[in-house]
Scaffold this active site. Structure first.
Site, PDB file in Angstrom:
ATOM      1  N   CYS A 108     -25.758   6.919 -13.733  1.00  0.00           N
ATOM      2  CA  CYS A 108     -25.880   5.641 -13.017  1.00  0.00           C
ATOM      3  C   CYS A 108     -25.082   4.521 -13.665  1.00  0.00           C
ATOM      4  O   CYS A 108     -24.843   3.484 -13.045  1.00  0.00           O
ATOM      5  CB  CYS A 108     -27.353   5.248 -12.910  1.00  0.00           C
ATOM      6  SG  CYS A 108     -28.402   6.535 -12.205  1.00  0.00           S
ATOM      7  N   HIS A 248     -28.377  -2.105 -11.513  1.00  0.00           N
ATOM      8  CA  HIS A 248     -28.532  -0.775 -10.920  1.00  0.00           C
ATOM      9  C   HIS A 248     -29.791  -0.776 -10.063  1.00  0.00           C
ATOM     10  O   HIS A 248     -30.864  -1.200 -10.505  1.00  0.00           O
ATOM     11  CB  HIS A 248     -28.632   0.251 -12.044  1.00  0.00           C
ATOM     12  CG  HIS A 248     -29.034   1.616 -11.592  1.00  0.00           C
ATOM     13  ND1 HIS A 248     -28.548   2.206 -10.446  1.00  0.00           N
ATOM     14  CD2 HIS A 248     -29.893   2.530 -12.149  1.00  0.00           C
ATOM     15  CE1 HIS A 248     -29.077   3.403 -10.302  1.00  0.00           C
ATOM     16  NE2 HIS A 248     -29.902   3.626 -11.326  1.00  0.00           N
ATOM     17  N   ASN A 278     -31.972   4.807  -4.878  1.00  0.00           N
ATOM     18  CA  ASN A 278     -31.140   4.975  -6.064  1.00  0.00           C
ATOM     19  C   ASN A 278     -29.967   5.890  -5.724  1.00  0.00           C
ATOM     20  O   ASN A 278     -30.149   7.085  -5.509  1.00  0.00           O
ATOM     21  CB  ASN A 278     -31.988   5.576  -7.191  1.00  0.00           C
ATOM     22  CG  ASN A 278     -31.215   5.751  -8.489  1.00  0.00           C
ATOM     23  OD1 ASN A 278     -29.991   5.631  -8.522  1.00  0.00           O
ATOM     24  ND2 ASN A 278     -31.927   6.036  -9.559  1.00  0.00           N
TER      25      ASN A 278
END
Length: 325
Positions: A108, A248, A278
Site C-alpha cells: 500500500c 492511504h 482499500n
C-alpha cells in the site's frame, strides 16, 4: 507532478451484497471500516488493463503523449503474471515506445515509494518525464469466504506524470521505511519460490490475502502520524502548514487517528474509503486524482501523502502543488 488520473471498475459490490456471502452486516462494516462499497474488476480484466486506463487519464491531464515518457514505474501487488513486469505490459499497451519500465513492490506504500524513485531520475537530469502507475486487482487474491478480509478490499488504479516544475514546488520532503519483522501480519503465503503453486497450496487457500487485523491496526495508527511528521520535517514544514492530507484509504478509524495525531481537522483530510475500500497501492493516487478533480486544493497548497502496507512498509511525501487548476 504535472498530471493525475484514476480509473475505478464499473462493477460495485455493496455491503448488502456481502451480507449475502458471509456472516456480516452493513452497520458492522461501516462502524469498523467506514466502507460502504468497493469496485471489482470483471474476471477477464487484468491489472494492466485498469493501469492503462488510469495512465491514459493522467497523460491527458498532463498534456503529455505516451512517446514522451522516459520511464514507467508500476506499483502493484497483483501484476498480470510474475514476469514480465506489469510495467512492460503497460508500456506496450500505451505504446510508450521510448520508456524504460519496471515494477515496484511496497504494497500500500507503493505509490509514494515509486514517486520518490521516479522523482530522483528527474532531479538528476537523466529523465524528463516519468509515469507512475499504481494498480490493483485485489479481488482476485481475496478469500470471499473470509469475512475479516473480504469486506476491506477493492480494485482500482491511479497514476501521475512527474516532470520538472517551478523552483520551490513539487516534492519537498519524503519519508520511507520498512520493518520486515512484521511481514507475517499481512501476506499471501503461496505463489512464490517458498511455496510454489500446488494442489495443496490451493486447497489450503494459501493464494489469498492473510491478515492479522489487530497487529496491522496497531502498526498503522502509530506509523501514519510518525511518517507524515518526518516528511514534513524533511521539508522544513510543520503540521500547521498542511492544506490537505491524503492518507492511504484502509480504514476510517486509522485515517481519523492519523488526523488526530497530526492535529488536523477532518475537513483538511481527503476521504473516499467509503466508495472504494482499500485498493492497496492504488489507494493514494486514486484519492489524489479525485481530490484534484474536485478542486480540493490550488497552486501553492501543501499536500501530504501518507501510507502503510505489507512488508511492513510506510511512506510519506510532502508536495507543494504546482498546477494551476
Amino acid at each position: 507532478m504535472i498530471g493525475t488520473g484514476y480509473y475505478a471498475p464499473e462493477k460495485v459490490v455493496t455491503n448488502a451484497d456481502l451480507e449475502k456471502m458471509v456472516d456480516t452486516n452493513n452497520e458492522w462494516i461501516i462502524d469498523r471500516t467506514g466502507i460502504s462499497e468497493r469496485r471489482i474488476v470483471d474476471d477477464n480484466i487484468a491489472t494492466s488493463d485498469i493501469a492503462v486506463k488510469a495512465a491514459q487519464n493522467a497523460l491527458a491531464d498532463a498534456g503529455v503523449k505516451p512517446e514522451e515518457i522516459d520511464l514507467i514505474i508500476v506499483a502493484t501487488l497483483t501484476p498480470d503474471m510474475v514476469f514480465p513486469s506489469a510495467a512492460c505490459v503497460v508500456q506496450n499497451k500505451l505504446q510508450a515506445v521510448n520508456a524504460a519500465a519496471f515494477d515496484l513492490s511496497a504494497a500500500c506504500s507503493g505509490f509514494v515509494y515509486a514517486m520518490s524513485v521516479g522523482s530522483q531520475f528527474i532531479q538528476s537530469g537523466m529523465y524528463k518525464k516519468v509515469l507512475i502507475v499504481a494498480a490493483e486487482s485485489l479481488s482476485k487474491i481475496t478469500n470471499w469466504e473470509d469475512r475479516n478480509t473480504c469486506v476491506l478490499f477493492g480494485d482500482g488504479a491511479g497514476a501521475a506524470v512527474l516532470g520538472p516544475v517551478e523552483e520551490g514546488y513539487g516534492i519537498l520532503g519524503v519519508e520511507l521505511g520498512a520493518d520486515g519483522s512484521g511481514a507475517e501480519f499481512l501476506h499471501m503465503p503461496a505463489g512464490g519460490s517458498l511455496y510454489p503453486a500446488t494442489l495443496e497450496t490451493v486447497k489450503n487457500k494459501m493464494h489469498y490475502i492473510h491478515m492479522n487485523g489487530n497487529e496491522v491496526f496497531k502498526f498503522a495508527i502509530k506509523i501514519m502520524g510518525e511518517a507524515a511528521y518526518k516528511a514534513l520535517e524533511d521539508a522544513g514544514l510543520d503540521t500547521k502548514d498542511v492544506d490537505c492530507l491524503i492518507p492511504h484509504q484502509a480504514n476510517i478509524r486509522i485515517i481519523k487517528s492519523a488526523a488526530k495525531r497530526l492535529h488536523l481537522p477532518m475537513d483538511k483530510v481527503f476521504v473516499n474509503v467509503n466508495k472504494y475500500g482499500n485498493t492497496s497501492a492504488a489507494s493514494i493516487p486514486i484519492a489524489l486524482a479525485e481530490a484534484v478533480k474536485e478542486r480540493h486544493f490550488k497552486k501553492g497548497d501543501i499536500i501530504v501523502l501518507v501510507g502503510f502496507g505489507a512488508g511492513l512498509t510506510w511512506a510519506s511525501c510532502v508536495l507543494k502543488w504546482s498546477k494551476e487548476e
